[in-house]
Design a protein around this motif. Structure first.
Motif, PDB file in Angstrom:
ATOM      1  N   HIS A  57      11.397  29.658   7.546  1.00  0.00           N
ATOM      2  CA  HIS A  57      11.341  29.212   8.941  1.00  0.00           C
ATOM      3  C   HIS A  57      11.147  30.402   9.865  1.00  0.00           C
ATOM      4  CE1 HIS A  57      11.170  26.395  12.039  1.00  0.00           C
ATOM      5  NE2 HIS A  57      11.631  25.403  11.293  1.00  0.00           N
ATOM      6  N   LYS A  59      10.835  30.308  13.098  1.00  0.00           N
ATOM      7  CA  LYS A  59      11.481  30.195  14.403  1.00  0.00           C
ATOM      8  C   LYS A  59      12.565  31.247  14.536  1.00  0.00           C
ATOM      9  CE  LYS A  59      14.904  26.847  14.859  1.00  0.00           C
ATOM     10  NZ  LYS A  59      16.206  27.447  14.486  1.00  0.00           N
ATOM     11  N   GLN A  81       8.748  25.655  14.968  1.00  0.00           N
ATOM     12  CA  GLN A  81       9.293  24.505  15.690  1.00  0.00           C
ATOM     13  C   GLN A  81       8.381  24.111  16.851  1.00  0.00           C
ATOM     14  OE1 GLN A  81      11.320  23.448  13.646  1.00  0.00           O
ATOM     15  NE2 GLN A  81      13.279  22.916  14.500  1.00  0.00           N
ATOM     16  N   ARG A 168      19.721  14.267  15.256  1.00  0.00           N
ATOM     17  CA  ARG A 168      18.731  14.884  16.162  1.00  0.00           C
ATOM     18  C   ARG A 168      17.445  14.073  16.000  1.00  0.00           C
ATOM     19  NH1 ARG A 168      17.645  21.320  15.642  1.00  0.00           N
ATOM     20  NH2 ARG A 168      16.360  20.646  13.893  1.00  0.00           N
ATOM     21  N   GLN A 196      10.419  14.923   5.537  1.00  0.00           N
ATOM     22  CA  GLN A 196      11.254  16.041   5.976  1.00  0.00           C
ATOM     23  C   GLN A 196      12.678  15.524   6.125  1.00  0.00           C
ATOM     24  OE1 GLN A 196      10.609  19.306   8.444  1.00  0.00           O
ATOM     25  NE2 GLN A 196      12.041  18.687  10.022  1.00  0.00           N
ATOM     26  N   TYR A 198      16.226  17.418   6.898  1.00  0.00           N
ATOM     27  CA  TYR A 198      16.966  18.658   7.190  1.00  0.00           C
ATOM     28  C   TYR A 198      18.267  18.289   7.899  1.00  0.00           C
ATOM     29  CZ  TYR A 198      18.309  22.862   9.744  1.00  0.00           C
ATOM     30  OH  TYR A 198      19.016  23.906  10.267  1.00  0.00           O
ATOM     31  N   ALA A 242      16.234  21.869   4.218  1.00  0.00           N
ATOM     32  CA  ALA A 242      17.251  22.873   3.844  1.00  0.00           C
ATOM     33  C   ALA A 242      17.234  24.099   4.743  1.00  0.00           C
ATOM     34  CB  ALA A 242      17.111  23.336   2.388  1.00  0.00           C
ATOM     35  N   GLY A 243      18.437  24.615   4.963  1.00  0.00           N
ATOM     36  CA  GLY A 243      18.618  25.855   5.702  1.00  0.00           C
ATOM     37  C   GLY A 243      19.432  26.819   4.851  1.00  0.00           C
ATOM     38  N   THR A 244      19.660  27.992   5.374  1.00  0.00           N
ATOM     39  CA  THR A 244      20.328  29.064   4.633  1.00  0.00           C
ATOM     40  C   THR A 244      21.685  28.628   4.056  1.00  0.00           C
ATOM     41  OG1 THR A 244      19.206  30.675   6.010  1.00  0.00           O
ATOM     42  CG2 THR A 244      21.201  31.431   4.896  1.00  0.00           C
ATOM     43  N   GLN A 260      13.323  25.325   3.527  1.00  0.00           N
ATOM     44  CA  GLN A 260      12.876  25.825   4.834  1.00  0.00           C
ATOM     45  C   GLN A 260      13.788  26.897   5.430  1.00  0.00           C
ATOM     46  OE1 GLN A 260      12.683  22.453   7.465  1.00  0.00           O
ATOM     47  NE2 GLN A 260      11.005  21.476   6.380  1.00  0.00           N
ATOM     48  N   ALA A 261      14.601  27.533   4.620  1.00  0.00           N
ATOM     49  CA  ALA A 261      15.593  28.472   5.173  1.00  0.00           C
ATOM     50  C   ALA A 261      14.924  29.572   5.999  1.00  0.00           C
ATOM     51  CB  ALA A 261      16.393  29.090   4.037  1.00  0.00           C
ATOM     52  N   GLY A 262      15.607  29.987   7.058  1.00  0.00           N
ATOM     53  CA  GLY A 262      15.070  31.035   7.925  1.00  0.00           C
ATOM     54  C   GLY A 262      16.033  32.188   8.115  1.00  0.00           C
ATOM     55  N   SER A 263      17.305  31.852   8.425  1.00  0.00           N
ATOM     56  CA  SER A 263      18.268  32.886   8.837  1.00  0.00           C
ATOM     57  C   SER A 263      18.617  33.881   7.736  1.00  0.00           C
ATOM     58  CB  SER A 263      19.565  32.219   9.307  1.00  0.00           C
ATOM     59  OG  SER A 263      19.309  31.395  10.402  1.00  0.00           O
ATOM     60  N   TYR A 271      26.789  32.737  10.211  1.00  0.00           N
ATOM     61  CA  TYR A 271      26.602  32.504   8.773  1.00  0.00           C
ATOM     62  C   TYR A 271      27.624  33.280   7.944  1.00  0.00           C
ATOM     63  CZ  TYR A 271      22.796  29.244   8.046  1.00  0.00           C
ATOM     64  OH  TYR A 271      22.061  28.085   7.958  1.00  0.00           O
TER      65      TYR A 271
HETATM   66  C1  LIG Z   1      13.934  21.869  10.744  1.00  0.00           C
HETATM   67  C2  LIG Z   1      14.604  23.142  10.362  1.00  0.00           C
HETATM   68  N1  LIG Z   1      14.414  23.621   9.122  1.00  0.00           N
HETATM   69  C3  LIG Z   1      14.982  24.775   8.725  1.00  0.00           C
HETATM   70  C4  LIG Z   1      15.775  25.526   9.574  1.00  0.00           C
HETATM   71  C5  LIG Z   1      16.313  26.850   9.075  1.00  0.00           C
HETATM   72  O1  LIG Z   1      17.658  26.978   9.070  1.00  0.00           O
HETATM   73  P1  LIG Z   1      18.392  28.382   8.900  1.00  0.00           P
HETATM   74  O2  LIG Z   1      17.826  29.332   9.910  1.00  0.00           O
HETATM   75  O3  LIG Z   1      19.800  28.069   9.167  1.00  0.00           O
HETATM   76  O4  LIG Z   1      18.125  28.853   7.524  1.00  0.00           O
HETATM   77  C6  LIG Z   1      16.012  25.055  10.864  1.00  0.00           C
HETATM   78  C7  LIG Z   1      16.885  25.807  11.782  1.00  0.00           C
HETATM   79  O5  LIG Z   1      17.365  25.378  12.787  1.00  0.00           O
HETATM   80  C8  LIG Z   1      15.396  23.835  11.270  1.00  0.00           C
HETATM   81  O6  LIG Z   1      15.588  23.342  12.517  1.00  0.00           O
END
Ligand SMILES: Cc1ncc(COP(=O)(O)O)c(C=O)c1O
Length: 398
Positions: A57, A59, A81, A168, A196, A198, A242-244, A260-263, A271
């Motif tokens: 991710h 963003k 996003q 959401r 999707q 999440y 999925a996120g982190t 989709q993890a980003g952080s 975290y």
């Molecule tokens: C749709 C979606 N996917 C993935 C993520 C990534 O999550 P994270 O940054 O906690 O790994 C987010 C973060 O808000 C998100 O909104």
């Protein structure tokens, strides 16, 4: 270094490359590139082990340079996003982008369609999420108009977002998702690509068990919805999410095909407050605000990093401490200042001019406050500035 309006900040900061960390003026957003690289490798290995795709991710870092680094490390592409983030990533040379969010405004959808066509012409790909019949109709209309203008009959991949507990975006799991799939399939310019799912709130459930329990329910919703769609003869090629905080659960589910993890790339104080799932990679802090003490008294010191340097939506930053003697707590001092008080019995109030490193509460909105990230190698104490990374999607909010 003086800040002049004539030269862009990134160009000014480039003069720092090769200089010791001590030369970085404060406040500044600094990335420990060694720690970031370890996070990258750990994520790539984790996905390989679980035979699952990884779509980072973007963003979080809003930087096409870092997106490309992630693709080199094995990510299939990035999520964004916002339409403007997608445009910035594409302009920066990222070829596979998924807008994991709903876009409704016709003017934005025209940009989405234009970008989808441009990326396809360059052998790239843009995909998008939807959660309403109206959104599907508007997206199809924008794509049709673009098709007519370009004379190219291309289609865009569309994911149906289901609300798996965050409250959401997303339609309810089950019948509502099936109906939306049928809406998508009415339009030749749209291609149903999958689901999707999440669950943002699950990411920061503090115990690993809580997160596992929450995602177990998510997986049930996904399985149920996928079965209903496939019972009508429509394959669900991919489930993405999925996120982190929860990757362990989605990766083990057997249902998700993409994370989709980003952080994880930078990590943050929020975290760090999670109990780590033993099956999850040990991600390290790689993002810091360098700050220095500008005022000091008997009880406290004041540093030059306030809310304009770091986001506080997920709590105030933690002071990065090497040892017991440097245990400090950060208190709110407003937008330009932070108040520092000793947090341990052996800690003294830091002296005037002392440099400190803060770990932001939330990495995404912190990065969005800065034009550039200063990449450091060799450690925060004795390392050198290696590169300046532009946050080229900074402020890309539309
Ligand atoms: C749709 C979606 N996917 C993935 C993520 C990534 O999550 P994270 O940054 O906690 O790994 C987010 C973060 O808000 C998100 O909104």
């Amino acid at each position: 270094m003086s800040h002049t309006t004539k030269t862009p900040l990134s160009e000014q900061l480039k003069q720092l490359v090769g200089h010791p960390v001590s030369a970085i003026d404060t406040p500044a957003l600094v990335v420990d590139l060694d720690a970031m690289q370890r996070n990258l490798v750990r994520m790539a290995e984790f996905c390989k082990k679980h035979d699952i795709r990884w779509r980072a991710h973007a963003k979080m870092h809003k930087s096409s340079a870092l997106a490309k680094l992630q693709v080199q490390a094995g990510a299939v592409g990035v999520c964004v996003q916002k339409t403007a983030e997608a445009e910035a990533m594409a302009a920066g040379g990222v070829h596979d982008i998924y807008i994991s969010n709903e876009v409704i405004a016709p003017a934005k959808l025209a940009r989405v369609a234009a970008l989808a066509h441009k990326m396809a012409a360059d052998n790239g790909k843009l995909a998008i999420a939807v959660d309403s019949a109206e959104g599907v109709t508007r997206l199809a209309q924008a794509m049709n108009e673009r098709r007519a203008a370009d004379g190219v009959p291309m289609s865009i991949d569309v994911f149906v977002e289901i609300d798996v507990g965050q409250g959401r975006c997303g339609v309810a799991p089950g019948r509502a998702a099936v109906d939306l799939v049928h809406e998508i399939r009415k339009h030749p310019a749209l291609r149903f690509a999958g689901l999707q799912a999440y669950h943002g709130k699950a990411q920061h459930a503090r115990s690993a068990k809580e997160r596992r329990d929450l995602i177990a329910v998510v997986v049930q919703d996904v399985v149920f919805t996928r079965k209903l769609i496939e019972a009508e003869g429509v394959p669900v090629e991919l489930v993405t999410g999925a996120g982190t905080g929860s990757i362990v659960c989605e990766a083990a589910s057997g249902v998700y095909g993409e994370l989709q993890a980003g952080s994880f790339l930078f990590m943050d104080a929020d975290y760090a407050a999670n109990e780590r799932d033993p099956a999850a990679p040990a991600f390290e802090h790689a993002l810091f605000v360098k700050t220095q003490v500008v005022s000091s008294s008997v009880q406290h010191a004041v540093c030059d990093a306030g809310h304009k340097s770091h986001a506080i939506d997920s709590g105030l930053p933690k002071v990065h401490a090497q040892d017991d003697e440097h245990m400090l707590e950060y208190f709110n001092g407003g937008d330009e200042h932070g108040i520092l008080r000793p947090a341990g019995p052996n800690t003294r109030v830091p002296a005037l001019g002392q440099m400190l490193w803060l770990i932001p509460g939330h990495c995404d909105p912190t990065v969005n406050l800065h034009d550039c990230l200063i990449g450091v190698k060799g450690g925060l104490a004795n390392g050198k500035v290696e590169r300046i990374i532009r946050v080229d999607a900074r402020g890309a909010l539309t």
